[in-house]
Design a protein around this motif. Structure first.
Motif: not given
Length: 266
Positions: A62-74
């Motif tokens: 629940d702390q992972r609001n933004y992740t490496t997915y957001d880094l690479l995809i978004e």
């Protein structure tokens, strides 16, 4: 915090092996903590959709609001997703299962193998000394992104019968990345994991590895250690969970060896 002169560009190391269960995430967590204990400012980038490095460093889902997915995809900036850990001098860019769709979502992106390299701009990472990238247990687009962004690859090698056979495909991938996208990529070293000095097979694997790979194999061997296995369930690196254990001593030794090699290459 992270904007410093180019002379302070961090060393980027991808921790990779396409085989699962060889100690990649254990090494990312504990080498990161040991380097931090040596005074290095360390960032762990979790590129495994399982997110075990994030969990092992105390980052709840629940702390992972933004992740490496957001880094690479978004296309989010690295500084927007980095979180502090419970270890001084150690930060993490966390991961979730969202990242498992990266290969499919990026297939039409012509720049797909350079996304992580582009994200690791000097403004984003200049405050760190070392970046460790925990790769998934496959040679997919996420692992290739790590290799394109990295200065070097550190290979955890489990002390088992087929260990060296599994290394050949990884070496081939490294060669292909050198030829196509990152000519400066090198092998940082190979670390023997889950090593039991009483086991004849472990000793034979070590002998074969040193014979075939020479000085690429670190002197430090990571032992098969109960306390090292327990530490992730308490969301701690071994240096916090049991600082006097054999696992903790081994990762401290490995951190010093990594730093010594870095000085020799400077």
């Amino acid at each position: 915090m992270f904007d410093v002169p180019e002379s302070r560009r961090p060393r980027c190391i991808a921790i990779a092996n396409q085989k699962g269960g060889v100690g990649k995430t254990t090494t990312a967590i504990n080498l990161g903590a040991a380097l931090a204990a040596e005074g290095q400012k360390v960032l762990v980038i979790d590129l495994d959709p399982q997110g075990n490095a994030s969990t092992g460093l105390g980052i709840d889902p629940d702390q992972r609001n933004y992740t490496t997915y957001d880094l690479l995809i978004e296309g989010m900036e690295l500084r927007e997703i980095i979180l502090p850990t419970g270890v001084d001098n150690l930060w993490i860019a966390p991961s979730t299962t969202d990242l498992s769709s990266a290969d499919v979502e990026l297939v039409s992106n012509e720049n797909r193998v350079f996304l992580l390299k582009d994200a690791l701009s000097l403004a984003a990472v200049g405050g760190f000394d070392i970046i460790l990238m925990d790769c998934p247990p496959s040679l997919n687009l996420l692992t290739v992104n790590a290799m394109v962004a990295a200065d070097a690859v550190l290979v955890p090698l489990q002390s088992e019968f087929f260990a060296l056979e599994g290394l050949s495909q990884l070496m081939l991938t490294i060669r292909e990345v050198r030829q196509s996208a990152n000519p400066a990529l090198r092998i940082e070293g190979v670390v023997l994991t889950m090593f039991d000095v009483r086991n004849n097979l472990c000793r034979q694997v070590e002998e074969d590895a040193r014979e075939n790979l020479g000085n690429l194999v670190y002197e430090t061997r990571i032992p098969r250690n109960v306390r090292l296995s327990e530490a992730p369930s308490y969301a701690m690196p071994i240096l916090q969970y049991d600082p006097t254990s054999k696992g903790s001593e081994a990762y401290r030794d490995l951190a010093r060896e990594v730093l010594d090699r870095q000085l020799q290459q400077a």
